[in-house]
Design an enzyme around this catalytic site. Structure first.
Site, PDB file in Angstrom:
ATOM      1  N   HIS A  96      -2.746   2.437   8.260  1.00 45.21           N
ATOM      2  CA  HIS A  96      -3.865   1.652   7.738  1.00 45.21           C
ATOM      3  C   HIS A  96      -4.048   0.415   8.601  1.00 45.21           C
ATOM      4  O   HIS A  96      -3.068  -0.213   8.992  1.00 45.21           O
ATOM      5  CB  HIS A  96      -3.592   1.250   6.283  1.00 45.21           C
ATOM      6  CG  HIS A  96      -4.523   0.209   5.763  1.00 45.21           C
ATOM      7  ND1 HIS A  96      -5.878   0.425   5.631  1.00 45.21           N
ATOM      8  CD2 HIS A  96      -4.321  -1.065   5.354  1.00 45.21           C
ATOM      9  CE1 HIS A  96      -6.450  -0.668   5.158  1.00 45.21           C
ATOM     10  NE2 HIS A  96      -5.530  -1.593   4.989  1.00 45.21           N
ATOM     11  N   GLU A 111     -17.230  12.417  22.791  1.00 42.59           N
ATOM     12  CA  GLU A 111     -15.931  12.966  22.410  1.00 42.59           C
ATOM     13  C   GLU A 111     -15.669  12.949  20.899  1.00 42.59           C
ATOM     14  O   GLU A 111     -14.730  13.594  20.425  1.00 42.59           O
ATOM     15  CB  GLU A 111     -14.801  12.208  23.118  1.00 42.59           C
ATOM     16  CG  GLU A 111     -14.694  10.763  22.675  1.00 42.59           C
ATOM     17  CD  GLU A 111     -13.437  10.054  23.172  1.00 42.59           C
ATOM     18  OE1 GLU A 111     -12.494  10.731  23.591  1.00 42.59           O
ATOM     19  OE2 GLU A 111     -13.415   8.830  23.113  1.00 42.59           O
ATOM     20  N   HIS A 156      -7.387  -2.683  10.100  1.00 43.25           N
ATOM     21  CA  HIS A 156      -8.691  -3.315   9.882  1.00 43.25           C
ATOM     22  C   HIS A 156      -9.499  -3.354  11.187  1.00 43.25           C
ATOM     23  O   HIS A 156      -9.746  -4.433  11.728  1.00 43.25           O
ATOM     24  CB  HIS A 156      -8.499  -4.746   9.364  1.00 43.25           C
ATOM     25  CG  HIS A 156      -7.656  -4.852   8.135  1.00 43.25           C
ATOM     26  ND1 HIS A 156      -6.965  -6.005   7.794  1.00 43.25           N
ATOM     27  CD2 HIS A 156      -7.374  -3.955   7.154  1.00 43.25           C
ATOM     28  CE1 HIS A 156      -6.307  -5.803   6.651  1.00 43.25           C
ATOM     29  NE2 HIS A 156      -6.529  -4.570   6.248  1.00 43.25           N
ATOM     30  N   HIS A 190     -13.157  -3.264   3.978  1.00 44.69           N
ATOM     31  CA  HIS A 190     -11.725  -3.532   4.087  1.00 44.69           C
ATOM     32  C   HIS A 190     -11.122  -2.987   5.379  1.00 44.69           C
ATOM     33  O   HIS A 190     -10.594  -3.726   6.185  1.00 44.69           O
ATOM     34  CB  HIS A 190     -10.998  -2.971   2.852  1.00 44.69           C
ATOM     35  CG  HIS A 190      -9.525  -3.231   2.845  1.00 44.69           C
ATOM     36  ND1 HIS A 190      -8.815  -3.589   1.721  1.00 44.69           N
ATOM     37  CD2 HIS A 190      -8.602  -3.182   3.841  1.00 44.69           C
ATOM     38  CE1 HIS A 190      -7.546  -3.767   2.032  1.00 44.69           C
ATOM     39  NE2 HIS A 190      -7.383  -3.515   3.309  1.00 44.69           N
ATOM     40  N   GLU A 208       0.823  -1.217   0.000  1.00 43.00           N
ATOM     41  CA  GLU A 208       0.000   0.000   0.000  1.00 43.00           C
ATOM     42  C   GLU A 208       0.859   1.270   0.000  1.00 43.00           C
ATOM     43  O   GLU A 208       0.382   2.358   0.327  1.00 43.00           O
ATOM     44  CB  GLU A 208      -0.953   0.025   1.204  1.00 43.00           C
ATOM     45  CG  GLU A 208      -1.937  -1.136   1.271  1.00 43.00           C
ATOM     46  CD  GLU A 208      -2.906  -1.197   0.090  1.00 43.00           C
ATOM     47  OE1 GLU A 208      -2.928  -0.253  -0.718  1.00 43.00           O
ATOM     48  OE2 GLU A 208      -3.612  -2.215  -0.018  1.00 43.00           O
TER      49      GLU A 208
END
Ligand SMILES: [Zn+2]
Length: 271
Positions: A140, A170, A142, A211, A117
């Site tokens: 990144h 919050e 999941h 994803h 990525e």
């Protein structure tokens, strides 16, 4: 005398963060990747930046990042293993030739390379640096509940953001810029990189439907905290989505939060 790279603040933080993200269940197997923009002067205290181990083509162009240094996680590497072998699972690279080449200066000792990525990360850095010159991190992962939410919630960015804001008091304070959303796309490509970067212009959180999530911040703690807060909100949503909801945080109350904490919710997202 060079200082010990393993004791550098950025290295210690990177190792702790990958371990912590794994512990949160956000980075199963080889899931997730992080890139951290390094300060050249600081790096030189720990590493001979003239010594290039090898050159790796990036497959994209990013003129703005020419000569910039990044500490980045490796492709196919497991976050859970970073702490035991950082020199295999992490790498330090310098972008060259308008970002089309990366010079490996340290790490990936098994002959590996940076995350698949990498285009999405570098393009996102360009976009975030334009919005905030202090931005250093793209992350990144999941997160379970955010991912689950993309199966049952409308992917409209305003609606998605409003739901998250309503789940914890919050939220609007931590991410007043909201959450941008990309539909399912093939990962690891320049296309998803460009689409992610475009979304990063207006928000520090970008959901990849079915994803995972991209987060950006000025340091690892900030990016981690952003993701943690959004994921907590998604967890609340997944706990209540199937129940009759009789209370919420109203827009009027959101405006009180804006005033109290000196933030401004994304334009047009509140009534
Ligand atoms: Zn992923």
């Amino acid at each position: 005398m060079m200082k010990d790279l393993m004791k550098a603040g950025f290295m210690v933080e990177m190792i702790r963060t990958t371990a912590n993200m794994y512990a949160h269940g956000w980075d199963e197997r080889n899931g997730g990747n992080i890139s951290l923009l390094l300060n050249e002067e600081e790096l030189r205290e720990y590493l001979d930046t003239e010594r290039v181990v090898r050159v790796i083509p990036t497959g994209f162009e990013a003129k703005e990042l020419d000569g910039r240094y990044f500490l980045v996680t490796g492709t196919g590497k497991y976050f859970k293993n970073v702490q035991y072998a950082p020199e295999v699972n992490l790498g330090i690279v310098r972008l060259m030739k308008a970002g089309t080449q990366a010079e490996l200066l340290w790490g990936f000792e098994d002959g590996g390379t940076f995350t698949s990525e990498f285009p999405a990360h570098m393009m996102s850095h360009c976009a975030r640096l334009e919005a905030d010159p202090e931005n250093r991190v793209v992350m990144h992962c999941h997160p379970t509940n955010l991912l689950a939410m993309t199966y049952v919630h409308d992917l409209d960015e305003r609606l998605f953001t409003r739901t998250l804001w309503q789940m914890c008091t919050e939220c609007i304070v931590v991410f007043p810029d909201g959450v941008n959303v990309l539909p399912w796309m093939l990962c690891g490509t320049n296309e998803i990189g460009e689409a992610t970067a475009e979304k990063m212009r207006t928000a520090r959180l970008v959901v990849w439907a079915q994803h995972g999530l991209y987060g950006a911040g000025r340091d690892l703690d900030e990016a981690f905290g952003l993701i943690e807060t959004a994921e907590k909100a998604a967890e609340i949503y997944m706990k209540i989505a199937h129940l009759p909801q009789i209370n919420t945080i109203t827009d009027e109350e959101m405006h009180l939060l804006e005033k109290r904490f000196g933030v401004k919710g994304r334009e047009g997202y509140l009534d």
